[in-house]
Design a protein around this motif. Sequence first.
Motif, PDB file in Angstrom:
ATOM      1  N   LEU A 239       0.806  -1.211   0.000  1.00 22.43           N
ATOM      2  CA  LEU A 239       0.000   0.000   0.000  1.00 22.43           C
ATOM      3  C   LEU A 239       0.842   1.265   0.000  1.00 22.43           C
ATOM      4  N   ARG A 240       1.996   1.249   0.708  1.00 20.28           N
ATOM      5  CA  ARG A 240       2.717   2.492   0.970  1.00 20.28           C
ATOM      6  C   ARG A 240       4.177   2.523   0.524  1.00 20.28           C
ATOM      7  N   ALA A 241       4.802   1.375   0.280  1.00 23.93           N
ATOM      8  CA  ALA A 241       6.235   1.392  -0.036  1.00 23.93           C
ATOM      9  C   ALA A 241       6.528   2.146  -1.317  1.00 23.93           C
ATOM     10  N   ASP A 242       5.556   2.238  -2.223  1.00 23.68           N
ATOM     11  CA  ASP A 242       5.786   2.966  -3.466  1.00 23.68           C
ATOM     12  C   ASP A 242       6.107   4.432  -3.200  1.00 23.68           C
ATOM     13  N   TYR A 243       5.552   4.994  -2.122  1.00 21.92           N
ATOM     14  CA  TYR A 243       5.855   6.384  -1.771  1.00 21.92           C
ATOM     15  C   TYR A 243       7.332   6.542  -1.425  1.00 21.92           C
ATOM     16  N   LEU A 244       7.830   5.625  -0.611  1.00 17.02           N
ATOM     17  CA  LEU A 244       9.227   5.728  -0.189  1.00 17.02           C
ATOM     18  C   LEU A 244      10.179   5.477  -1.345  1.00 17.02           C
ATOM     19  N   LEU A 245       9.835   4.543  -2.227  1.00 10.02           N
ATOM     20  CA  LEU A 245      10.705   4.243  -3.364  1.00 10.02           C
ATOM     21  C   LEU A 245      10.624   5.334  -4.433  1.00 10.02           C
ATOM     22  N   ALA A 246       9.432   5.898  -4.614  1.00  2.43           N
ATOM     23  CA  ALA A 246       9.246   6.861  -5.698  1.00  2.43           C
ATOM     24  C   ALA A 246       9.697   8.265  -5.334  1.00  2.43           C
ATOM     25  N   ALA A 247       9.707   8.607  -4.048  1.00  2.16           N
ATOM     26  CA  ALA A 247      10.026   9.984  -3.641  1.00  2.16           C
ATOM     27  C   ALA A 247      11.349  10.483  -4.216  1.00  2.16           C
ATOM     28  N   PRO A 248      12.469   9.722  -4.094  1.00  2.02           N
ATOM     29  CA  PRO A 248      13.718  10.238  -4.669  1.00  2.02           C
ATOM     30  C   PRO A 248      13.764  10.185  -6.192  1.00  2.02           C
ATOM     31  N   ILE A 249      12.847   9.420  -6.809  1.00  5.03           N
ATOM     32  CA  ILE A 249      12.845   9.288  -8.268  1.00  5.03           C
ATOM     33  C   ILE A 249      12.051  10.405  -8.930  1.00  5.03           C
ATOM     34  N   ILE A 250      10.858  10.704  -8.401  1.00  4.76           N
ATOM     35  CA  ILE A 250       9.985  11.682  -9.059  1.00  4.76           C
ATOM     36  C   ILE A 250       9.871  12.991  -8.283  1.00  4.76           C
ATOM     37  N   GLY A 251      10.348  13.037  -7.033  1.00  3.19           N
ATOM     38  CA  GLY A 251      10.290  14.268  -6.247  1.00  3.19           C
ATOM     39  C   GLY A 251       8.977  14.410  -5.477  1.00  3.19           C
ATOM     40  N   LEU A 252       8.996  15.234  -4.427  1.00  2.00           N
ATOM     41  CA  LEU A 252       7.836  15.375  -3.551  1.00  2.00           C
ATOM     42  C   LEU A 252       6.636  16.009  -4.246  1.00  2.00           C
ATOM     43  N   THR A 253       6.870  16.959  -5.150  1.00  2.00           N
ATOM     44  CA  THR A 253       5.751  17.630  -5.812  1.00  2.00           C
ATOM     45  C   THR A 253       4.964  16.662  -6.685  1.00  2.00           C
ATOM     46  N   LEU A 374       5.121  -7.586  -3.422  1.00  2.99           N
ATOM     47  CA  LEU A 374       5.989  -6.459  -3.078  1.00  2.99           C
ATOM     48  C   LEU A 374       7.228  -6.432  -3.959  1.00  2.99           C
ATOM     49  N   GLY A 375       7.814  -7.616  -4.202  1.00  6.58           N
ATOM     50  CA  GLY A 375       8.978  -7.673  -5.077  1.00  6.58           C
ATOM     51  C   GLY A 375       8.663  -7.174  -6.477  1.00  6.58           C
ATOM     52  N   ALA A 376       7.507  -7.607  -7.004  1.00 10.95           N
ATOM     53  CA  ALA A 376       7.106  -7.166  -8.337  1.00 10.95           C
ATOM     54  C   ALA A 376       6.854  -5.661  -8.359  1.00 10.95           C
ATOM     55  N   GLN A 377       6.200  -5.147  -7.307  1.00 14.50           N
ATOM     56  CA  GLN A 377       5.913  -3.715  -7.260  1.00 14.50           C
ATOM     57  C   GLN A 377       7.195  -2.896  -7.133  1.00 14.50           C
ATOM     58  N   ALA A 378       8.112  -3.332  -6.266  1.00 14.40           N
ATOM     59  CA  ALA A 378       9.352  -2.576  -6.060  1.00 14.40           C
ATOM     60  C   ALA A 378      10.174  -2.492  -7.343  1.00 14.40           C
ATOM     61  N   LEU A 379      10.306  -3.616  -8.023  1.00  9.96           N
ATOM     62  CA  LEU A 379      11.041  -3.605  -9.290  1.00  9.96           C
ATOM     63  C   LEU A 379      10.346  -2.703 -10.303  1.00  9.96           C
ATOM     64  N   GLY A 380       9.022  -2.778 -10.323  1.00 11.36           N
ATOM     65  CA  GLY A 380       8.270  -1.958 -11.262  1.00 11.36           C
ATOM     66  C   GLY A 380       8.377  -0.472 -10.971  1.00 11.36           C
ATOM     67  N   VAL A 381       8.319  -0.096  -9.685  1.00 10.22           N
ATOM     68  CA  VAL A 381       8.424   1.321  -9.331  1.00 10.22           C
ATOM     69  C   VAL A 381       9.754   1.895  -9.792  1.00 10.22           C
ATOM     70  N   VAL A 382      10.835   1.154  -9.542  1.00 14.58           N
ATOM     71  CA  VAL A 382      12.155   1.649  -9.937  1.00 14.58           C
ATOM     72  C   VAL A 382      12.287   1.709 -11.457  1.00 14.58           C
ATOM     73  N   ALA A 383      11.942   0.596 -12.123  1.00 13.97           N
ATOM     74  CA  ALA A 383      12.125   0.538 -13.578  1.00 13.97           C
ATOM     75  C   ALA A 383      11.161   1.475 -14.309  1.00 13.97           C
ATOM     76  N   LEU A 384       9.880   1.372 -13.984  1.00 14.18           N
ATOM     77  CA  LEU A 384       8.891   2.191 -14.685  1.00 14.18           C
ATOM     78  C   LEU A 384       8.900   3.631 -14.199  1.00 14.18           C
ATOM     79  N   GLY A 385       9.251   3.850 -12.921  1.00 17.60           N
ATOM     80  CA  GLY A 385       9.353   5.216 -12.423  1.00 17.60           C
ATOM     81  C   GLY A 385      10.445   5.999 -13.122  1.00 17.60           C
ATOM     82  N   LEU A 386      11.573   5.342 -13.366  1.00 17.95           N
ATOM     83  CA  LEU A 386      12.681   6.004 -14.055  1.00 17.95           C
ATOM     84  C   LEU A 386      12.368   6.256 -15.519  1.00 17.95           C
ATOM     85  N   SER A 387      11.570   5.368 -16.126  1.00 15.17           N
ATOM     86  CA  SER A 387      11.306   5.503 -17.559  1.00 15.17           C
ATOM     87  C   SER A 387      10.030   6.288 -17.871  1.00 15.17           C
TER      88      SER A 387
END
Length: 445
Positions: A239-253, A374-387
Amino acid sequence: MNEGAQSGGGYGRSVLVSVATVATMSAMALANNVAIARLAGPEARGLYGVVVAIGALAVPAASMGLGPAATWQLGKRADSEPAQLGRVVAHLRRVVLLSLALGMGLGALALGVRSFAPSPTHATLLAIGCAALTLPAQVTNELGRGVALGRRRALTYNLLAVAVLAGLLSLNLLTAQRGPAQVLVNLGVANWIVALAVMVRGSSLARAPEKEEDPGPLDALRAYGARATLVALGDAALLRADYLLAAPIIGLTKLGIYAIADQISHLMAMVGLLAGKMMLPESAADSEGGRSLAKLGLACRLLVLALSLGSLVAIAVGPWLIPALFGPEFAPAYAAMLILLPAALLKGLSALISTWLAGRGVQRPTVRAGALALGAQALGVVALGLSLGWLGVAIAKTLGYLVQFVAVLRALERHRPGAAASLGWRPRLDDLRALSRWLAARLGR
């Protein structure tokens, strides 16, 4: 009179109370997000999301899973005697004291270091400090709700959550314009007000065990809690780990804009999540499992119907409602909302099925399901968040819930062959007739 009625209300009444509460909580949660977005801006909403994410991950560990464990233990009729209740509450009180020492110490350390740290880390340390200081209150409320639900006090269970949200909304409406730090302070104050009331009530119920008493029930409570911790951590992380993983990738705004879409999806899923919570004592009290399985099927089919209709409404009104409520800078959240709508249904169905399994004492498969998701989501957040940016984060979250649903469904089938097919999935006219008859009977009483 059935067992559910004898114990203070059956599953249907508990769900009905929860559905009524969901309507209230959804309105208040929406208003709270509007207040933060309008008065403090996207960055404040992003920082608020990070603190909530930290708390969601910390509470299951700090509470040792004893919230759902208390529900499971007290959901059994043999363990709902006053003496057993007193022993359980006394044990939970010790956990609250441990969380108090941990939270206050860590919070003071984080906020103290913030005074000397370089400015780029100030937001991070502020989030950690506020989350730590709020943690003991959240643990207290989690344990209090677990006891209330185990005693079939569905109204009390829901009112505790409503009270926190009502306090938070009131404080934000009055003071959120002061900035992100004030929003975080309000979160802590709202939780602590309710926690103090829970502590007072708990003190009147707690009873220290006699030396000659059988330690078996408390041993079972702790063992169940250890497994429940892993289940809850998996759910919270999804539910919430995407916030912690995505914050440094996409920024707080941008995280703040994404958070609005995620909040809409979560509000739609709340009926399923709360119905899942109500399923735990129902399943635990059903020795054969058939009666509660039938209720699980009905709940799943009605959830499919409700969220399908709700999604159509959200799709239709979202383009103008989101900017009208939150401001024009949040208009891009509509695209992420469309991606996250399936996640609302998937997380609700997973909550219902996994909680039914937990009531039957089957927890390990749901832990594995959460870990895979969670593993699938974490990998996806990093890979898809960056792209793809924050839209990629939304895609990753929905994929994570899809993985969880498939894994939980397989666990159900392994535990009880044929159970997955017996749930139906497609809403039936008979379901609506049964619901109508049940509501009419309740209103007649």
